[in-house]
Scaffold this active site. Structure first.
Site, mmCIF file in Angstrom:
data_model
loop_
_atom_site.group_PDB
_atom_site.id
_atom_site.type_symbol
_atom_site.label_atom_id
_atom_site.label_comp_id
_atom_site.label_asym_id
_atom_site.label_seq_id
_atom_site.Cartn_x
_atom_site.Cartn_y
_atom_site.Cartn_z
ATOM 1 N N CYS A 157 10.242 76.292 19.051
ATOM 2 C CA CYS A 157 9.753 75.543 20.209
ATOM 3 C C CYS A 157 9.655 76.498 21.393
ATOM 4 O O CYS A 157 10.662 77.107 21.790
ATOM 5 C CB CYS A 157 10.695 74.388 20.526
ATOM 6 N N CYS B 148 13.582 73.592 28.233
ATOM 7 C CA CYS B 148 14.214 72.378 27.727
ATOM 8 C C CYS B 148 15.168 72.775 26.614
ATOM 9 O O CYS B 148 14.755 73.400 25.632
ATOM 10 C CB CYS B 148 13.174 71.391 27.186
ATOM 11 N N CYS C 139 5.666 68.689 23.363
ATOM 12 C CA CYS C 139 6.967 68.660 22.672
ATOM 13 C C CYS C 139 6.781 68.447 21.172
ATOM 14 O O CYS C 139 6.196 67.461 20.736
ATOM 15 C CB CYS C 139 7.825 67.547 23.262
ATOM 16 N N GLN D 138 14.952 52.195 15.929
ATOM 17 C CA GLN D 138 15.284 53.581 15.618
ATOM 18 C C GLN D 138 14.114 54.493 15.986
ATOM 19 O O GLN D 138 12.953 54.140 15.801
ATOM 20 C CB GLN D 138 15.600 53.728 14.129
ATOM 21 N N GLU E 223 22.504 39.156 18.020
ATOM 22 C CA GLU E 223 22.084 40.253 18.897
ATOM 23 C C GLU E 223 22.101 39.768 20.341
ATOM 24 O O GLU E 223 21.706 38.636 20.625
ATOM 25 C CB GLU E 223 20.674 40.706 18.499
ATOM 26 N N CYS F 37 25.688 55.614 14.413
ATOM 27 C CA CYS F 37 25.050 56.801 14.982
ATOM 28 C C CYS F 37 26.085 57.714 15.622
ATOM 29 O O CYS F 37 25.735 58.709 16.260
ATOM 30 C CB CYS F 37 23.993 56.397 16.014
#
Length: 381
Positions: free
Chosen positions: A3, A11, A87, A211, A261, A333
């Site tokens: 990158c 970044c 990106c 996600q 939820e 996660c």
């Protein structure tokens, strides 16, 4: 993956950038197994790898610079815009939108928010792409001042980007490091983005969670479905169900499924998917997962949890311990909070575990674990 932004130190968000991908994946597997070693003797399935680049279906881009020359990316240490419109972890569909959106900002004279001076209006662009290439665009503004101007120029934008199906404005008047505010103004007739995952259509509304890696989300839901079908529970709760990904995948003609939820927007989406698929014996409710479980008169045979990074916490762990729940499918996660929660669930034994690389080029990953109440464990465990 290489990158140019990372190499130039413009970044540094992707902390694993430049490392061989096989090394990244093996490192995540080792990290997770080591972290959970005190809490599980589970069978570890092979990790699920992702594409190295172009995998992100969602971009949360800070708008900086000026209306004439906007930047789309992040802010530097001084609060100035750093342009990242090429990106490499963003999907090709997202990358195609950035230059058109920059031109739209200039044409409509949408003044970027200047963080050091606390002036200007346009703070962020939040862009999501479906597996079919359709786009949801959200513009985060400081106030309603520019809404009329955005409406005026919107037809030209939609003509330039016909793949954009849902557009909204989010109002975030406060000066603080939060991505968005509470109020959403829908600007298009279509209000949901259809996300085709495996054999199901999920529906994403502007403030709903999904996600960020569609391929890995599909693999995650398949794994959850396989484990649920293997133990064949008659009743399932999907706590923290979001737009219903796990719940909808685990539906069965003789199975009661309930999804809980906090986001009412997500529950509306989940119900729409349920109705479109003609799924019966499936109920979705808006509410707090722990409060719902504690107040319920009867527990299900299996519980699915897919909590935020903080994990499910002591109260829900305590309820699971004292309940009659036989199995838990835990998708996490954050393996550190997972380890903490597993320590608080001594009545359960981990039978299987799997790492899924939801976030290549970073240290983050998803892990899913099948837990079984220890009293049920047999030779197969």
């Amino acid at each position: 993956m290489q990158c140019s932004y990372f190499d130039a130190a413009r970044c540094l968000s992707c902390t694993h950038m430049g490392r061989p991908y096989d090394e990244q994946l093996a490192g995540k597997q080792l990290h997770c197994q080591t972290l959970l070693s005190d809490h599980t003797s589970a069978e570890w399935l092979p990790p699920v790898g992702s594409r190295e680049s172009g995998f992100r279906n969602k971009a949360k881009m800070v708008v900086g610079g000026t209306a004439k020359n906007p930047t789309i990316g992040i802010l530097d240490a001084e609060g100035r815009g750093v342009d990242l419109r090429e990106c490499g972890v963003c999907s090709p569909g997202l990358l195609a939108c950035f230059p058109v959106l920059a031109a739209f900002i200039s044409r409509a004279h949408l003044t970027p928010y200047d963080v050091p001076r606390r002036s200007g209006e346009l703070k962020h662009l939040i862009i999501t792409e479906s597996p079919e290439g359709e786009i949801m665009l959200r513009l985060v503004l400081r106030s309603e001042k520019l809404v009329a101007r955005i409406r005026e120029h919107l037809p030209t934008l939609l003509a330039s980007l016909p793949q954009v199906k849902v557009v909204s404005v989010n109002l975030h008047p406060e000066h603080k490091a939060v991505l968005e505010g509470d109020r959403e103004i829908l600007l298009t007739e279509q209000s949901t983005l259809r996300m085709r995952v495996n054999d199901l259509d999920l529906h994403l509304r502007p403030q709903s969670f999904f996600q960020t890696n569609s391929d890995m989300a599909a693999a995650l839901y398949r794994q959850g479905r396989d484990w649920v079908n293997e133990v064949a529970p008659a009743s399932v709760w999907d706590l923290y169900c979001g737009v219903g990904g796990f719940a909808l995948h685990c539906a069965g003609p003789s199975r009661e499924v309930t999804g809980i939820e906090t986001s009412r927007e997500a529950i509306v989406s989940a119900k729409l998917s349920r109705d479109e698929a003609g799924l019966e014996r499936m109920n979705f409710q808006a509410g707090d997962a722990t409060a719902f479980a504690v107040a319920a008169a009867q527990a299900p045979e299996l519980v699915i949890v897919n909590p935020p990074r903080r994990g499910i916490g002591k109260e829900l762990c305590g309820w699971l311990e004292s309940s009659s729940v036989k199995h838990v499918v835990y998708s996490s996660c954050n393996a550190q909070s997972l380890a903490r929660d597993l320590a608080a669930l001594p009545s359960f034994t981990a039978r299987r575990a799997r790492v899924l690389d939801m976030f290549p080029q970073t240290r983050h990953y998803e892990v899913i674990v099948l837990l079984e109440r220890a009293s049920l464990a047999g030779p197969h465990s």
